[in-house]
Design an enzyme around this catalytic site. Structure first.
Site, PDB file in Angstrom:
ATOM      1  CE  LYS A  20      -1.595   2.829   3.021  1.00 52.00           C
ATOM      2  NZ  LYS A  20      -1.588   4.107   2.259  1.00 52.00           N
ATOM      3  CB  VAL A  64      -5.624  -0.057   2.166  1.00 56.04           C
ATOM      4  CG1 VAL A  64      -4.618  -1.109   1.708  1.00 56.04           C
ATOM      5  CG2 VAL A  64      -6.717   0.106   1.114  1.00 56.04           C
ATOM      6  N   GLY A  65      -4.517   0.251   5.130  1.00 57.83           N
ATOM      7  CA  GLY A  65      -3.415   0.002   6.052  1.00 57.83           C
ATOM      8  C   GLY A  65      -3.821  -0.821   7.254  1.00 57.83           C
ATOM      9  CB  CYS A  71      12.197  10.363   8.808  1.00 60.44           C
ATOM     10  SG  CYS A  71      12.936   9.123   7.753  1.00 60.44           S
ATOM     11  CD  GLU A  78       9.505  13.624  11.608  1.00 63.96           C
ATOM     12  OE1 GLU A  78      10.464  13.150  10.995  1.00 63.96           O
ATOM     13  OE2 GLU A  78       8.498  12.956  11.932  1.00 63.96           O
ATOM     14  CD  GLU A 110      12.496   5.320   8.366  1.00 63.87           C
ATOM     15  OE1 GLU A 110      12.305   6.312   9.123  1.00 63.87           O
ATOM     16  OE2 GLU A 110      12.439   5.377   7.135  1.00 63.87           O
ATOM     17  N   GLY A 153      -4.854   3.097  -1.351  1.00 65.53           N
ATOM     18  CA  GLY A 153      -5.846   3.466  -0.356  1.00 65.53           C
ATOM     19  C   GLY A 153      -5.207   4.223   0.789  1.00 65.53           C
ATOM     20  CG  ASP A 154      -7.866   5.938   3.673  1.00 61.05           C
ATOM     21  OD1 ASP A 154      -8.077   4.733   3.929  1.00 61.05           O
ATOM     22  OD2 ASP A 154      -8.764   6.795   3.669  1.00 61.05           O
ATOM     23  N   GLY A 155      -4.845   4.857   5.264  1.00 58.30           N
ATOM     24  CA  GLY A 155      -4.542   4.030   6.426  1.00 58.30           C
ATOM     25  C   GLY A 155      -5.731   3.278   6.971  1.00 58.30           C
ATOM     26  N   PRO A 156      -6.847   3.958   7.258  1.00 50.99           N
ATOM     27  CG  PRO A 156      -8.190   5.588   8.252  1.00 50.99           C
ATOM     28  CD  PRO A 156      -7.033   5.429   7.305  1.00 50.99           C
TER      29      PRO A 156
END
Length: 475
Positions: free
Chosen positions: A170, A206-207, A279, A379, A245, A201-204
């Site tokens: 993803k 598919v992630g 990062c 950050e 990571e 897709g997005d986190g909710p």
């Protein structure tokens, strides 16, 4: 506007289970230039089923077969190199030169690095009468970010393929087109059906179902610490391996015996590269208090040489940040730095002069920053540098380690002196005197910067399980 509406599952481009689209925005123009489909748990189920079905056969392929496969992928990648670079410039605003020489280059570099490791790697060894066997871990779920998109795809996919894993990717929905092209590359290169699958897709949507899926043996995530925690929680019930990571707030200790002109100028350019969206960027510069004003003057001059503009124009050093969300977050943090009493040396809120459209941020330097200020703790992920004075080396090390993060650190100074300071930093990487990246060195962090390692042999071995066959060599 071009449509990329299918997912790559079981060797074919297929429609999503439920039609739903998302515009992909060019951050330089604020206009959509592509559309993708947004997946769901049903699409994840199909992709994982394909990967699970492909694993028994692919996991038993020979080293020779996987070497030839990686070589084929590299050949096709070279043919599509310009397409990858152009996609990254369009979707996340990286200047053309950076996309070609660094962003797209990292994809082929990880493929080549893992190819060379595979050629030499011994998957079996004997210890007395026991044979130790290293085997592919199984079906892997990959969730990758937008800031170094194909770099993060390749540094997961290349070692997983090299050892015989199957996978579902993803990519970030903010910068997904390079991942789509990467899937096309793998298809043309002859990766067997089901071995590699892509669901956008997005986190909710598919992630989360990918992280929690009972048939996924390992999930590897790169992104924010906040999202990494959610991945870990989703994965916990199935006790799968989780590699993370995550974020960073890297300290850059400039020692009194450093060449200030070289160290500070180089650090500013390095930190602001990729619009500060790395990062491991050295965002906290620690300088001797007695030389604070000298360091600030050098940093100011360097930052004011950082040309912001159209990523396709010649001479552009940094383009826009990736999205309106990131732009607004950065603006808020710059304002917070001003409100909390840091000295604004150059830059500040708003767009650079002459840029009225696009998510462009002014290269910004703050001085007289203390480590309790928001701009020293959070950050920012933009071209914003904080300069913190320290009274002695003990305080410098204490300030550097006083953070929830531990991804990277930097030390500038006389080499032996710098090595001694580096030994005291609680970070996964330490760069001495502006040393560049090393693809054979492990990349990853301490503390809330994650767990596990990517790149090189350490990253290769993340995808292996260890089996002991007792009595294998018994008389």
């Amino acid at each position: 506007m071009k449509d990329y509406l299918k997912f790559y599952i079981n060797g074919q481009w297929v429609d999503p289970a439920t039609p739903k689209t998302l515009d992909v925005i060019n951050p330089a123009t604020e206009e959509p230039f592509a559309r993708i489909s947004m997946g769901s748990a049903a699409d994840v189920d199909k992709a994982v089923a394909a990967a699970k079905a492909a694993f028994p056969k692919f996991s038993m392929t020979s080293k020779k077969e996987r070497i030839e496969l990686l070589q084929s992928i590299m050949a096709v990648y070279q043919k599509r190199y310009a397409d990858i670079a152009a996609a990254i410039t369009a979707e996340m605003g990286a200047p053309k030169n950076l996309s070609e020489k660094a962003q797209a280059a990292m994809g082929i570099a990880h493929l080549n690095t893992n190819l060379e490791i595979l050629k030499k790697y011994e998957f079996e060894e004997d210890k007395g009468t026991t044979r130790i066997v290293r085997e592919p871990i199984g079906v892997c779920g990959f969730i990758t970010p937008w800031n170094w998109p194909v770099n993060q795809i390749a540094c997961k996919v290349a070692p997983a393929l090299a050892v015989g894993c199957t996978m579902v990717l993803k990519p970030s929905e903010v910068a997904p087109i390079n991942g789509y092209i990467f899937a096309e590359i793998l298809h043309e290169a002859g990766v067997p059906a089901g071995v590699f699958n892509l669901v956008n897709g997005d986190g909710p949507g598919v992630g989360a179902p990918l992280s929690s899926h009972p048939d996924v043996d390992m999930v590897s995530f790169t992104g924010s610490t906040r999202a990494g925690i959610l991945v870990s929680k989703a994965a916990a019930d199935t006790v799968k391996r989780v590699a993370l990571e995550l974020g960073g707030k890297s300290a850059n200790i400039v020692l009194d015996d450093a060449d200030f002109g070289k160290a500070i100028t180089g650090s500013v350019f390095g930190m602001m590269s990729n619009s500060g969206q790395s990062c491991n960027a050295p965002t906290r510069m620690l300088v001797p208090a007695k030389r604070h004003d000298e360091a600030v003057a050098i940093a100011k001059a360097a930052a004011e040489q950082v040309k912001v503009g159209d990523p396709n124009a010649e001479g552009t050093v940094i383009g826009p940040v990736v999205s309106d969300v990131q732009f607004e977050k950065i603006q808020g943090l710059i304002q917070k730095g001003i409100e909390e009493g840091a000295t604004l040396v150059t830059g500040g809120t708003g767009r650079p002069d002459g840029l009225n459209k696009g998510y462009y941020v002014r290269p910004t330097v703050f001085a007289n920053v203390t480590n309790d200020m928001t701009i020293a703790r959070e950050e920012i992920f933009g071209p914003v540098l904080s300069i913190l004075p320290y009274k002695d080396e003990e305080e410098a090390v204490a300030i550097a380690n006083d953070t929830v993060y531990g991804l990277s650190g930097y030390v500038q100074g006389e080499p032996e002196h710098a090595r001694k300071v580096a030994a005291r930093l609680r970070t996964g990487n330490v760069h001495l005197n502006l040393a560049g990246p090393d693809l054979n060195a492990p990349f990853g962090g301490y503390k809330q910067s994650g767990n596990g390692r990517e790149w090189g042999e350490f990253g290769f071995e993340e995808f292996l399980e260890v089996k002991a066959v007792l009595g294998y060599n018994a008389a």
